[in-house]
Design an enzyme around this catalytic site. Sequence first.
Site, short mmCIF file in Angstrom:
data_model
loop_
_atom_site.label_atom_id
_atom_site.label_comp_id
_atom_site.label_asym_id
_atom_site.label_seq_id
_atom_site.Cartn_x
_atom_site.Cartn_y
_atom_site.Cartn_z
N HIS A 70 0.82 -1.22 0.00
CA HIS A 70 0.00 0.00 0.00
C HIS A 70 0.85 1.27 0.00
O HIS A 70 0.38 2.34 -0.39
CB HIS A 70 -1.02 -0.01 1.16
CG HIS A 70 -0.46 0.21 2.53
ND1 HIS A 70 -0.18 -0.82 3.40
CD2 HIS A 70 -0.17 1.34 3.20
CE1 HIS A 70 0.27 -0.33 4.54
NE2 HIS A 70 0.29 0.98 4.45
N ASP A 78 1.36 -7.83 2.17
CA ASP A 78 1.42 -6.39 1.94
C ASP A 78 2.86 -5.92 1.73
O ASP A 78 3.48 -5.35 2.63
CB ASP A 78 0.77 -5.66 3.13
CG ASP A 78 0.45 -4.21 2.82
OD1 ASP A 78 0.96 -3.69 1.81
OD2 ASP A 78 -0.31 -3.59 3.59
N SER A 137 4.12 2.27 8.28
CA SER A 137 3.85 1.30 7.22
C SER A 137 5.12 1.03 6.42
O SER A 137 5.77 1.95 5.95
CB SER A 137 2.77 1.83 6.28
OG SER A 137 1.53 1.89 6.94
#
Length: 751
Positions: free
Chosen positions: A62, A198, A626
Amino acid sequence: MWLPMLIKRLNHTDMQKQGLKLTAEEIYSVNNSSLKDAIVQFGGFCTGEFISPEGLLLTNHHCGYGAIQANSTPQNDYLTNGFWATSKDQELPNEGLFVDILVRMDDVTGKVLEGITASTSETERAKLVAERMAAISKEAGNNGQYVSYVRDFYNGNEFYLFIYERFTDVRLVGTPPSSVGKYGGDTDNWMWPRHTGDFSMFRVYMAADGKPAAYSKSNVPYKPKHHLPINIADKTPGDFSMVFGFPGRTKRFMTSHGLKLEVNQLNKSRIKLRERKLALWKEDMDKADATRIQYASKYASTANYYKYSIGQNEGITRMHTIEGKLVDEDKFQAWANDAQRKATYGNVLNEIAAAYNTIEKYNLHNIYLNETVLGTESLMMAYRFSALNNALKSGDAAAAQRAAQDLQGRLDGFFKDYNAATDKKVFAAMMKFYSEDIAKDQQPAAFKAMVAKYKGDFNKLADHVYSNSFVVNKQKTEAFLKNPTQKKLEADPAFAIVNSILENYLTTIKPKLDEANAKLATANRLYVAGVRLMNPDKVFYPDANSTLRLSYGSVKDYSPQDGVVYNYYTTMDGLMAKEDPNNEEFEVPAKLKELYNKKDYGRYANSKGEMVVNFITDNDITGGNSGSPVINGRGELTGLAFDGNWEAMTGDLVYDADYKRCINMDSRYLLFIIEKYAGANNLISEMTIVDKPSPGPADAASASVSKGNTPQAELLDAVMTEAKQNLNNGKDEFKIEKKKGDVKVKLQIKD
């Protein structure tokens, strides 16, 4: 969220007790290679880490989503199908993408606050602080060689300088399809158990002389001072773990007044407005692949904090966070009422309350400006013409030309991912919300007149704007930029709306908010200073502010509610159980199903033969983390942080030790996808892969007892080694007994 340069003084002993095997200098050093040299700030909004000596960079799917989407077309749909470069010449450039690599950080509190005393006025203090921060940053930048800035900590009580090298040639190397990298979609976002791969991979390039350089075919892969080995051994509860990255923003010193504003105004508004926008986008995305690709990144970004706001409100209610803050504030007030402290701290909480009363009155306009006005694509594009309008008004032809050229350079990117019909529906919905929810005396007269002209019919208003504005059409925008005039720009209905709302905000709303926020900043600074003085034996970490931080903890399960215990890891069994071919969020690629059915996991299966997908730790993270590496006590990458859990959405405002979990992709699933699914062995060959159990607190205890050659130490070492092997082999119950002379050591483990 500790500052790495302070680990040696504040945390290293505690970290060793929990299983750390590295010295403080191996974590952070200015003069020698250390862990910090493997960590980058990715694009200014995420974290990445080097995993090879050839500049190969790992981050979340992402985080790389925008670059993946920008390189995708209906013919080469990398979002859907994935992308893998089998050689360096196949890697894809990404205009505008950069990584910042930390050179060093310095405490400059003394320089910033020199000569400033309690008698210095707040106006003079703010002026001096701003000037000194700018001067220190400029000097450290060394005439543009570095990106440098000074950030305040503890609400303006301390100041630190950060110096980075910025590399702008960052190329896409590999990404799994969204059905792997985004498996579970919005349904699973912020949730555990999780089964998401991810990750995405990039490579950083530099000029032949080792310096940062713009994209060029002659550039060579960056040679990091340090890259992370990747550990593929089993994990067990209690294993030491640390997360190194760039957490974005926390507000854990916030008082009860601020929390109430967050819950009742900010989050409620964000939920309401984004829910409607997401529904309108999704409606058109489901109708056409081209629209789906255009809006995929925007949808994901908008949905992320929509869901976050829901979870945060629920968590604050469940944890009675506001009530807890009130108790803390009562203690502070009692401490501040002491005769020697009252003059400085006695009225701080009253000043905070007064500032928030003003902010609450005008802050909704601030929220709606961002969510409804600048949150509508056509109006955001119109807003970007403000600089051109100012230049035209002033008669500065050179500035107007520069502004027009800047806008011209943005058109391809904007219109590539723009659907006017979709945006028109969003515009009508957002303008209706703005008109109905913002106090009429805070709305500009021009906007109210336009609404009145169409008798409150926002679909008719949208028809007018989208039929007559040039900003919704690339060809019309290009034509205007060839010969821009102030008259034509100010007559454009989209620009007229934005300009009226923005001017009204800048002249009537923002000054009131600025005044209140300045008073709040002063009171908050004193409040935080007082809290630290009030608790002299407590070591406080500063709020996150997008600077490099280290969080340490361990692999750990949790219980979200009575009668439920969540295991610390998930496997492909759970992934397949979620499969739904009729739901794009839970589609499983055919190749992945084939590997699962054959149990073809290679060396990446755990000791039970399972393919572990995700695992959880109790590390402290937030947005910006992240893509952060999860690192064991020997400095090896064991996973990739990508999310927090739903039960702890309060994390930006208060840390919940019982519920807070960091959701990570397992290093073995990462390598399994690269090698077995994608067949990208060229990437595997670059990495340093190790298979040795991660150290946990038990290892640390063993090491401390084992000093010397006593029988007890020798036996304990033998017992610990055998016990670790049994645990890694999945045994739930076993006994170990070792004897040497008169010494006996017994260990019994029961599930």
